[in-house]
Design a protein around this motif. Structure first.
Motif, short mmCIF file in Angstrom:
data_model
loop_
_atom_site.label_atom_id
_atom_site.label_comp_id
_atom_site.label_asym_id
_atom_site.label_seq_id
_atom_site.Cartn_x
_atom_site.Cartn_y
_atom_site.Cartn_z
N VAL A 144 0.87 -1.12 0.01
CA VAL A 144 -0.04 0.19 -0.28
C VAL A 144 0.75 1.41 -0.09
CG1 VAL A 144 -1.53 1.12 1.21
CG2 VAL A 144 -2.03 -1.19 1.07
N LEU A 145 2.00 1.26 0.84
CA LEU A 145 2.75 2.42 0.91
C LEU A 145 3.63 2.68 -0.54
CD1 LEU A 145 4.11 1.59 4.45
CD2 LEU A 145 2.90 3.80 3.82
N ASP A 146 4.16 1.54 -1.25
CA ASP A 146 4.77 1.44 -2.22
C ASP A 146 3.95 2.09 -3.46
OD1 ASP A 146 7.03 0.82 -1.00
OD2 ASP A 146 6.55 -1.31 -1.62
N VAL A 147 2.57 1.57 -3.46
CA VAL A 147 1.80 1.87 -4.71
C VAL A 147 0.81 2.69 -4.60
CG1 VAL A 147 0.25 0.48 -6.33
CG2 VAL A 147 2.24 -0.65 -5.44
N ALA A 148 0.06 2.97 -3.44
CA ALA A 148 -1.43 3.61 -3.37
C ALA A 148 -1.12 4.96 -2.87
CB ALA A 148 -2.17 2.92 -2.49
N GLU A 149 0.04 5.36 -2.61
CA GLU A 149 0.18 6.83 -1.84
C GLU A 149 -0.88 7.27 -0.72
OE1 GLU A 149 0.33 9.80 -5.12
OE2 GLU A 149 1.19 8.33 -6.56
N PRO A 150 -0.79 6.46 0.28
CA PRO A 150 -1.96 6.59 1.30
C PRO A 150 -1.50 7.79 1.98
CG PRO A 150 -0.50 4.87 1.95
CD PRO A 150 -0.22 5.33 0.35
N VAL A 151 -2.55 8.47 2.83
CA VAL A 151 -2.11 9.31 3.99
C VAL A 151 -1.69 8.54 5.20
CG1 VAL A 151 -2.93 11.00 5.34
CG2 VAL A 151 -3.74 10.97 3.08
N THR A 152 -2.51 7.43 5.47
CA THR A 152 -1.96 6.68 6.37
C THR A 152 -2.45 5.20 6.35
OG1 THR A 152 -4.23 6.96 7.53
CG2 THR A 152 -2.28 8.47 8.18
N VAL A 153 -1.91 4.24 6.83
CA VAL A 153 -2.24 2.66 6.59
C VAL A 153 -2.08 2.24 8.06
CG1 VAL A 153 -0.21 2.27 5.63
CG2 VAL A 153 -2.09 0.58 5.38
N VAL A 154 -3.13 1.51 8.76
CA VAL A 154 -2.96 0.80 9.96
C VAL A 154 -3.04 -0.57 9.46
CG1 VAL A 154 -3.88 0.41 12.13
CG2 VAL A 154 -3.91 2.95 10.93
N GLY A 155 -2.26 -1.36 10.06
CA GLY A 155 -2.13 -2.97 9.82
C GLY A 155 -2.74 -3.55 11.36
N VAL A 156 -3.55 -4.54 11.34
CA VAL A 156 -4.04 -5.26 12.50
C VAL A 156 -3.96 -6.74 12.33
CG1 VAL A 156 -6.31 -5.57 13.51
CG2 VAL A 156 -5.94 -3.31 12.43
N ASP A 157 -3.42 -7.18 13.26
CA ASP A 157 -3.27 -8.59 13.47
C ASP A 157 -3.32 -9.25 14.85
OD1 ASP A 157 -1.92 -10.56 11.28
OD2 ASP A 157 -1.42 -11.32 13.34
N PRO A 158 -3.70 -10.26 15.13
CA PRO A 158 -3.96 -10.97 16.49
C PRO A 158 -2.57 -11.57 17.11
CG PRO A 158 -4.81 -12.57 15.23
CD PRO A 158 -4.46 -11.13 14.35
N SER A 159 -1.54 -11.62 16.18
CA SER A 159 -0.41 -12.27 16.71
C SER A 159 0.79 -11.23 17.01
CB SER A 159 0.41 -13.04 15.55
OG SER A 159 1.67 -13.39 15.79
N ALA A 160 0.99 -11.05 18.42
CA ALA A 160 1.87 -10.01 18.93
C ALA A 160 3.36 -10.47 18.03
CB ALA A 160 2.29 -10.47 20.36
N GLY A 161 3.73 -11.55 17.87
CA GLY A 161 5.08 -11.78 17.17
C GLY A 161 5.06 -11.25 15.89
#
Length: 274
Positions: free
Chosen positions: A62-79
């Motif tokens: 998303v950062l490389d291609v979409a020129e976002p203002v922000t992007v937030v990733g969500v995952d249940p794995s702490a690792g």
């Protein structure tokens, strides 16, 4: 051949270590992620949500291609969240520990919500899709992609389960093609339609997966990340060796010892109604 299992019959995937996931599937997820983000056709800018971000492949795309203002990733794995925070250093990106069926975002606060190689692992995929729809604004985009585990799809994993099932009939029930009926053109599209999205489109994304040699193919299966590696970890040493040699004989190799396969994913996108 006797199975020689040392753990319970059902081998659950362990999504905890990004360092082990990257050589297994992560390295192939990244080119698919870039093609997927382009395929969504999302307008530049906006606020994105990457649901089930794992090690950060889709977030980086998303950062490389979409020129976002922000992007937030969500995952249940702490690792995995810890790995993503280290590997994705762009200040526009952030990561939170949360589950796909209970996203920690207010209604209608994102421009786009996407998910890569995740929804088939979520126990309640319809609820996860509904959550993605909830957090995007009217007119916003929701998209997802999953590996195709059938013949001609994700060939590295398909070859593994074909060999495993030939040696151990019980392995057939653990085959991702059997366990994950969502991973097909029609079921994935139906999931997004059922979540209330409009103009749903589904297409395939195929990338080459070249291994430098058999060890490059086999070693990631020893890392415990995912259904196939979890199955390998459950085997006796003798059975593991038999599986390794069956795969060594079955996989096509070039004169230089390299193994050229391909990986196909199904991708779906749709728009939240206004």
């Amino acid at each position: 051949m006797a199975t020689g299992r040392r753990v319970p019959e059902r081998c659950e995937p362990m999504w905890v270590a990004g360092e082990a996931y990257e050589p297994y599937v992560g390295r192939w997820s990244r080119p698919v992620a870039h093609r997927f983000v382009r395929w969504t056709g999302a307008a530049p800018g906006g606020s994105w949500r990457d649901v089930g971000c794992g090690t950060g492949a889709v977030t980086q795309a998303v950062l490389d291609v979409a020129e976002p203002v922000t992007v937030v990733g969500v995952d249940p794995s702490a690792g995995y969240v810890a790995y993503a925070r280290k590997s994705v250093t762009d200040q526009r990106a952030g990561f939170v520990l949360a589950d796909a069926v209970n996203l920690p975002f207010a209604d209608s606060t994102a421009s786009v919500a996407v998910s890569g190689l995740v929804l088939n692992f979520v126990p309640d995929a319809p609820r996860a899709a509904a959550e993605m729809v909830r957090v995007v604004r009217p007119g916003g985009l929701v998209g997802a992609y999953v590996w195709d585990f059938e013949e001609g799809g994700m060939e590295a994993i398909r070859a593994f389960w074909d060999a495993a099932s030939a040696l151990d009939p019980d392995a057939a029930a653990l085959d991702e093609a059997v366990r994950f009926p969502l991973c097909g053109r029609a079921p994935l599209g139906e999931l997004l339609v059922g979540a209330g999205l409009e103009d749903v489109d589904v297409d395939e994304i195929t990338v080459p997966t070249r291994f430098s040699g058999f060890d490059d193919y086999w070693q990631p299966f020893l890392g415990g990340q995912g259904p196939a590696p979890a199955y390998v970890a459950s085997l006796s040493e003798d059975h593991r060796a038999g599986l390794r040699e069956r795969l060594r004989s079955a996989l096509p190799r070039a004169a230089d010892g390299s193994i050229a396969l391909r990986a196909r994913a199904w991708a779906a996108r749709g728009t939240r109604g206004t």
